[in-house]
Design a protein around this motif. Sequence first.
Motif, PDB file in Angstrom:
ATOM      1  N   ARG A 169       0.801  -1.222   0.000  1.00  0.00           N
ATOM      2  CA  ARG A 169       0.000   0.000   0.000  1.00  0.00           C
ATOM      3  C   ARG A 169       0.837   1.276   0.000  1.00  0.00           C
ATOM      4  O   ARG A 169       0.321   2.360  -0.198  1.00  0.00           O
ATOM      5  N   GLY A 170       2.137   1.145   0.236  1.00  0.00           N
ATOM      6  CA  GLY A 170       2.998   2.305   0.410  1.00  0.00           C
ATOM      7  C   GLY A 170       3.036   3.242  -0.769  1.00  0.00           C
ATOM      8  O   GLY A 170       2.870   4.453  -0.620  1.00  0.00           O
ATOM      9  N   LEU A 171       3.269   2.719  -1.964  1.00  0.00           N
ATOM     10  CA  LEU A 171       3.333   3.577  -3.152  1.00  0.00           C
ATOM     11  C   LEU A 171       1.993   4.243  -3.413  1.00  0.00           C
ATOM     12  O   LEU A 171       1.937   5.408  -3.799  1.00  0.00           O
ATOM     13  N   TYR A 172       0.917   3.506  -3.182  1.00  0.00           N
ATOM     14  CA  TYR A 172      -0.420   4.069  -3.357  1.00  0.00           C
ATOM     15  C   TYR A 172      -0.627   5.240  -2.391  1.00  0.00           C
ATOM     16  O   TYR A 172      -1.059   6.321  -2.797  1.00  0.00           O
ATOM     17  N   ILE A 173      -0.289   5.029  -1.120  1.00  0.00           N
ATOM     18  CA  ILE A 173      -0.453   6.073  -0.107  1.00  0.00           C
ATOM     19  C   ILE A 173       0.386   7.304  -0.471  1.00  0.00           C
ATOM     20  O   ILE A 173      -0.103   8.429  -0.445  1.00  0.00           O
ATOM     21  N   MET A 174       1.653   7.082  -0.803  1.00  0.00           N
ATOM     22  CA  MET A 174       2.531   8.206  -1.145  1.00  0.00           C
ATOM     23  C   MET A 174       2.010   8.964  -2.357  1.00  0.00           C
ATOM     24  O   MET A 174       2.018  10.200  -2.370  1.00  0.00           O
ATOM     25  N   SER A 175       1.550   8.247  -3.374  1.00  0.00           N
ATOM     26  CA  SER A 175       1.084   8.916  -4.590  1.00  0.00           C
ATOM     27  C   SER A 175      -0.209   9.692  -4.348  1.00  0.00           C
ATOM     28  O   SER A 175      -0.446  10.710  -4.995  1.00  0.00           O
ATOM     29  N   LYS A 176      -1.039   9.258  -3.440  1.00  0.00           N
ATOM     30  CA  LYS A 176      -2.295   9.951  -3.157  1.00  0.00           C
ATOM     31  C   LYS A 176      -2.112  11.160  -2.243  1.00  0.00           C
ATOM     32  O   LYS A 176      -2.822  12.155  -2.374  1.00  0.00           O
ATOM     33  N   LEU A 177      -1.184  11.091  -1.304  1.00  0.00           N
ATOM     34  CA  LEU A 177      -1.023  12.163  -0.323  1.00  0.00           C
ATOM     35  C   LEU A 177      -0.026  13.243  -0.746  1.00  0.00           C
ATOM     36  O   LEU A 177      -0.032  14.340  -0.194  1.00  0.00           O
ATOM     37  N   MET A 178       0.814  12.943  -1.713  1.00  0.00           N
ATOM     38  CA  MET A 178       1.784  13.922  -2.205  1.00  0.00           C
ATOM     39  C   MET A 178       1.336  14.422  -3.580  1.00  0.00           C
ATOM     40  O   MET A 178       0.569  13.768  -4.272  1.00  0.00           O
ATOM     41  N   ASP A 179       1.839  15.575  -3.972  1.00  0.00           N
ATOM     42  CA  ASP A 179       1.482  16.145  -5.267  1.00  0.00           C
ATOM     43  C   ASP A 179       2.400  15.677  -6.391  1.00  0.00           C
ATOM     44  O   ASP A 179       2.033  15.729  -7.562  1.00  0.00           O
ATOM     45  N   SER A 180       3.598  15.225  -6.036  1.00  0.00           N
ATOM     46  CA  SER A 180       4.559  14.777  -7.036  1.00  0.00           C
ATOM     47  C   SER A 180       5.385  13.636  -6.456  1.00  0.00           C
ATOM     48  O   SER A 180       5.748  13.663  -5.273  1.00  0.00           O
ATOM     49  N   PHE A 181       5.683  12.647  -7.294  1.00  0.00           N
ATOM     50  CA  PHE A 181       6.463  11.470  -6.901  1.00  0.00           C
ATOM     51  C   PHE A 181       7.457  11.212  -8.024  1.00  0.00           C
ATOM     52  O   PHE A 181       7.045  10.924  -9.151  1.00  0.00           O
ATOM     53  N   GLU A 182       8.748  11.324  -7.726  1.00  0.00           N
ATOM     54  CA  GLU A 182       9.780  11.108  -8.746  1.00  0.00           C
ATOM     55  C   GLU A 182      10.804  10.104  -8.230  1.00  0.00           C
ATOM     56  O   GLU A 182      11.110  10.072  -7.045  1.00  0.00           O
ATOM     57  N   ILE A 183      11.361   9.334  -9.153  1.00  0.00           N
ATOM     58  CA  ILE A 183      12.450   8.420  -8.833  1.00  0.00           C
ATOM     59  C   ILE A 183      13.693   8.925  -9.548  1.00  0.00           C
ATOM     60  O   ILE A 183      13.674   9.129 -10.761  1.00  0.00           O
ATOM     61  N   LEU A 184      14.759   9.124  -8.790  1.00  0.00           N
ATOM     62  CA  LEU A 184      16.005   9.643  -9.337  1.00  0.00           C
ATOM     63  C   LEU A 184      17.139   8.676  -9.021  1.00  0.00           C
ATOM     64  O   LEU A 184      17.136   8.021  -7.973  1.00  0.00           O
ATOM     65  N   ARG A 185      18.100   8.611  -9.915  1.00  0.00           N
ATOM     66  CA  ARG A 185      19.291   7.789  -9.680  1.00  0.00           C
ATOM     67  C   ARG A 185      20.508   8.617 -10.070  1.00  0.00           C
ATOM     68  O   ARG A 185      20.562   9.181 -11.159  1.00  0.00           O
ATOM     69  N   ASP A 186      21.459   8.692  -9.145  1.00  0.00           N
ATOM     70  CA  ASP A 186      22.704   9.421  -9.394  1.00  0.00           C
ATOM     71  C   ASP A 186      23.849   8.523  -8.936  1.00  0.00           C
ATOM     72  O   ASP A 186      24.133   8.438  -7.741  1.00  0.00           O
ATOM     73  N   GLY A 187      24.457   7.820  -9.881  1.00  0.00           N
ATOM     74  CA  GLY A 187      25.484   6.840  -9.528  1.00  0.00           C
ATOM     75  C   GLY A 187      24.848   5.719  -8.726  1.00  0.00           C
ATOM     76  O   GLY A 187      23.894   5.095  -9.166  1.00  0.00           O
ATOM     77  N   ASP A 188      25.350   5.490  -7.510  1.00  0.00           N
ATOM     78  CA  ASP A 188      24.801   4.451  -6.634  1.00  0.00           C
ATOM     79  C   ASP A 188      23.673   4.957  -5.750  1.00  0.00           C
ATOM     80  O   ASP A 188      23.084   4.194  -4.989  1.00  0.00           O
ATOM     81  N   LYS A 189      23.385   6.232  -5.832  1.00  0.00           N
ATOM     82  CA  LYS A 189      22.381   6.839  -4.953  1.00  0.00           C
ATOM     83  C   LYS A 189      20.998   6.791  -5.601  1.00  0.00           C
ATOM     84  O   LYS A 189      20.803   7.254  -6.718  1.00  0.00           O
ATOM     85  N   ASN A 190      20.038   6.221  -4.866  1.00  0.00           N
ATOM     86  CA  ASN A 190      18.644   6.130  -5.294  1.00  0.00           C
ATOM     87  C   ASN A 190      17.828   7.108  -4.463  1.00  0.00           C
ATOM     88  O   ASN A 190      17.939   7.113  -3.241  1.00  0.00           O
ATOM     89  N   THR A 191      17.012   7.912  -5.113  1.00  0.00           N
ATOM     90  CA  THR A 191      16.230   8.910  -4.392  1.00  0.00           C
ATOM     91  C   THR A 191      14.782   8.893  -4.851  1.00  0.00           C
ATOM     92  O   THR A 191      14.499   8.845  -6.048  1.00  0.00           O
ATOM     93  N   VAL A 192      13.889   8.943  -3.880  1.00  0.00           N
ATOM     94  CA  VAL A 192      12.476   9.193  -4.145  1.00  0.00           C
ATOM     95  C   VAL A 192      12.230  10.628  -3.719  1.00  0.00           C
ATOM     96  O   VAL A 192      12.462  10.981  -2.559  1.00  0.00           O
ATOM     97  N   ARG A 193      11.830  11.456  -4.672  1.00  0.00           N
ATOM     98  CA  ARG A 193      11.544  12.867  -4.378  1.00  0.00           C
ATOM     99  C   ARG A 193      10.024  13.050  -4.326  1.00  0.00           C
ATOM    100  O   ARG A 193       9.324  12.726  -5.283  1.00  0.00           O
TER     101      ARG A 193
END
Length: 143
Positions: A105-129
């Motif tokens: 349910r996590g992705l569903y909850i995050m996508s409904k309660l936030m206005d923007s959901f992005e996945i970023l990758r910079d080298g070995d670093k993974n970020t959910v913005r």
Amino acid sequence: MHQYELEAIPTPEKSREIARKAINILEEFVSDKELLHDIDLVLTEACSNVARHAYDTCDLCSRLELKISVYPGESIVFEVSDWGKGLKADAMDFSMPDPEAVGGRGLYIMSKLMDSFEILRDGDKNTVRLTKYVGGGKWTKRT
């Protein structure tokens, strides 16, 4: 703009703790308790996802990073980062799982309660913005 950076070892307990620390910071800027509750839920979920899914074994658990950027009167941007496996954008499912499902349910909850959901990758670093736009009446008078 105000910026904050929190770090923890990604365990379920520390994931909850880092979300609580973030809410303590945001209480200085946001007066709306319901909004703070929603943000707490989203950050707890995002941080616990790192603890549960980012690293194959706890021996590899290195760190969980949460960056908070507050733009008073406008928005709040959260960046939850790890150096583990990372999310695969093509395998992400933002739909609500069946009522009998144990998780998911996590992705569903995050996508409904936030206005923007992005996945970023910079080298070995993974970020959910995650971005939340906050209306004028929900900010404290100090901002």
